[in-house]
Design an enzyme around this catalytic site. Structure first.
Site, mmCIF file in Angstrom:
data_model
loop_
_atom_site.group_PDB
_atom_site.id
_atom_site.type_symbol
_atom_site.label_atom_id
_atom_site.label_comp_id
_atom_site.label_asym_id
_atom_site.label_seq_id
_atom_site.Cartn_x
_atom_site.Cartn_y
_atom_site.Cartn_z
ATOM 1 N N THR A 75 0.836 -1.196 0.000
ATOM 2 C CA THR A 75 0.000 0.000 0.000
ATOM 3 C C THR A 75 0.868 1.243 0.000
ATOM 4 O O THR A 75 2.052 1.183 0.297
ATOM 5 C CB THR A 75 -0.912 -0.028 1.256
ATOM 6 N N SER A 134 -10.830 -4.092 4.058
ATOM 7 C CA SER A 134 -9.481 -3.533 4.064
ATOM 8 C C SER A 134 -9.148 -3.038 5.458
ATOM 9 O O SER A 134 -10.030 -2.867 6.303
ATOM 10 C CB SER A 134 -9.412 -2.366 3.069
ATOM 11 N N GLY A 153 0.780 -0.602 5.153
ATOM 12 C CA GLY A 153 1.246 -1.616 6.097
ATOM 13 C C GLY A 153 0.293 -2.761 6.329
ATOM 14 O O GLY A 153 0.385 -3.449 7.344
#
Length: 579
Positions: free
Chosen positions: A398, A462, A485
């Site tokens: 990400t 998510s 992370g």
């Protein structure tokens, strides 16, 4: 009719590996000051592109689009137009959330990540290839936000990325390290040609890397809008690559043309004298961060000695009491996350109950002097479906950008292609995501469905947690922040928020402080950055402690008087810059 809640435990799972390896720690960074406007991103070239748009009179969303386009080129392992994004936007009067999360193709199956014997696939077997590719959403979300808040022409925003893709950029130490650490690049002829030397070695640091295919893709997008990716030649190429792979998926032209980004209301809750706003489901990040803060506030009210604000670090060394309380609060939040949070279009998510102050106070009652080890999901007030907990792999690759503009606008955007280098499928010069592996590999247990089970058209849960902080009394914006992370994002954002708000650290110190927390597994501390005394004190409280790489990439912009302070994480290669 209220349904009973499953109280299944997660089992004794090992701590998941960090989604992206550490590639060095940059000592001596300082917060950057700006008077009017600022941008911060995971690579200095992206930061420069964002600041260029702000200097041209652009808004925070204009800056974010330029930064995302450049990150697609210079940080391809982490994010890009082949992935998804969550955007939290403040226009000076109201906060909005833009959901660009990928969706599962209509041909996807709840059991597609199970082996013939019913056991879950190994993560790598699911990740690599077309099977894991979801419909990309980042570009549609950026387009939707730009339609409402853009000040510069769409075409202008892609200029810096197109020039860099044509002319080339020097391979950074981090990109070099990640190429070298990825054992699957050699198995993809496309990726090997792009990322490796003719003799199969990672491109050396400083090598000029050009990407004419990406330049052409971005030129089409700049001219035709986001439709260039979701229709026409590029859409045909994406669908063909996914379906022709040796590990094929089912992504169709109809899936691409039918994708829609969604505007949602942020999840917001009071924390002491602040109002903290985060991303709503299908992200779990906003709810989990707010639950952690709410539990900590309840603990401080229960026992003044447990007020987290009183447990100041010594320099950047966190106190054992603080790590204990934060880790225990996070265990409770992660237990609820695994049980309840998923795409609200498919599962009724009881956000109000999960954030109820009375419920969080009851959760805080479970925190004692010794670690609880493994928390169970609670039963928040309101309707709760009978669900089994999610055991899906906890990894994501990400990136994070933040921006504030001269017009009072601010943005925090977390953007992802899931694991490092995504599905290892390259189309049009960019990598496709493997976000379908963010669904639970196991769709049900003991007759109960998992909330985050894979279903056609569904958005996977998510942990991304773009966050905005406001003064409750005045409503003034205080900070915009977030981090990459994977499932550790929640820990990183919690640590940065507590450092900033409770411990009064400047943004750089709040980011620099060693990472720590718990995903309802072991208590994790950042390898090589905490003292033996801290480890011993945690173990004496009953914590099973693991030292692991915790490669956050937090970007933060904080109000400082009439101006701003911006900081980037020393664990990656980001920067902040402004005027």
């Amino acid at each position: 009719m209220a349904l009973l809640v499953s109280a299944c435990s997660h089992g004794d799972l090992p701590a998941p590996a960090a989604p992206e390896i550490a590639s060095g720690y940059r000592s001596g960074l300082h917060a950057v000051r700006a008077e009017r406007q600022m941008a911060a991103a995971a690579n200095p070239l992206a930061t420069a592109a964002g600041l260029e748009m702000l200097r041209q009179g652009g808004s925070a969303i204009d800056a974010a689009i330029a930064m995302q386009a450049v990150l697609t080129l210079v940080e391809p392992q982490s994010s890009g137009i082949g992935g998804g994004a969550f955007i939290l936007y403040w226009d000076g009067t109201r906060a909005q959330a833009f959901d660009g999360r990928e969706t599962a193709p209509q041909g996807a199956s709840a059991r597609q990540f199970l082996q013939p014997n019913g056991a879950p696939m190994r993560f790598a077997d699911a990740q690599i290839g077309g099977l894991s590719v979801g419909v990309p959403g980042a570009l549609r979300a950026l387009e939707l936000a730009h339609q409402q808040h853009g000040r510069l022409a769409w075409k202008t925003l892609f200029g810096p990325a197109i020039k860099l893709a044509r002319d080339g950029f020097p391979v950074s130490p981090r990109l070099h390290a990640l190429i070298g650490a990825d054992r699957f690049i050699t198995q993809s002829p496309q990726l090997a040609r792009y990322f490796l030397t003719p003799d199969g070695q990672p491109l050396p640091v400083g090598t000029p890397l050009r990407n004419p295919e990406l330049a052409a893709s971005l030129e089409a997008i700049a001219t035709e809008g986001a439709d260039a990716l979701y229709q026409g030649a590029l859409a045909h190429a994406i669908s063909a690559q996914v379906n022709a792979h040796s590990n094929p998926g089912s992504l169709s032209l109809a899936d691409l043309s039918g994708y829609r980004a969604k505007a949602r209301d942020p999840v917001c809750a009071p924390y002491k004298r602040w109002q903290v706003c985060g991303m709503p489901p299908p992200s779990s990040g906003g709810v989990a961060v707010l639950q952690t803060l709410g539990i900590l506030e309840a603990l401080g009210k229960r026992d003044g000695q447990w007020d987290i604000a009183k447990l100041q670090p010594s320099g950047l060394a966190p106190r054992a009491d603080a790590v204990h309380l934060i880790a225990e609060a996070e265990r409770l939040a992660y237990a609820d996350r695994a049980q309840y949070l998923a795409d609200p279009s498919f599962v009724q998510v009881n956000v109000k109950g999960l954030l109820s102050p009375a419920y969080l106070a009851s959760r805080a009652e479970q925190v004692g002097e010794r670690s609880m080890g493994r928390a169970q999901a609670g039963v928040p007030p309101g309707l709760n479906l009978a669900l089994a907990p999610d055991r899906s792999p906890l990894r994501t690759s990400t990136s994070q950008v933040v921006a504030v503009d001269r017009f009072g606008g601010a943005l925090s955007m977390t953007t992802s292609i899931e694991a490092a280098f995504g599905a290892h499928v390259m189309v049009g010069g960019f990598l496709l995501n493997n976000q379908l592996t963010d669904f639970s590999f196991v769709p049900d247990e003991q007759g109960k469905p998992v909330a985050n089970r894979l279903e056609p058209g569904k958005r996977p849960r998510s942990s991304m947690a773009p966050t905005l902080v406001f003064e409750r009394e005045s409503g003034q914006l205080v900070a915009a922040l977030g981090s990459p992370g994977g499932s550790q994002i929640i820990q990183y954002v919690n640590k940065a928020l507590i450092g900033l708000l409770d411990w009064k650290l400047d943004p750089q110190a709040a980011i620099d402080m060693p990472n720590f927390g718990s995903r309802n597994l072991a208590t994790e501390v950042e390898a090589g950055r905490v003292s033996p005394a801290l480890l011993r004190q945690l173990q004496e409280r009953g914590h099973k402690v693991t030292e692991i790489d915790m490669t956050s990439g937090t970007q933060m912009i904080v109000r400082d008087g009439d101006g701003w302070l911006g900081s980037a994480d020393p664990r990656r290669e980001g920067s902040a810059a402004g005027d």
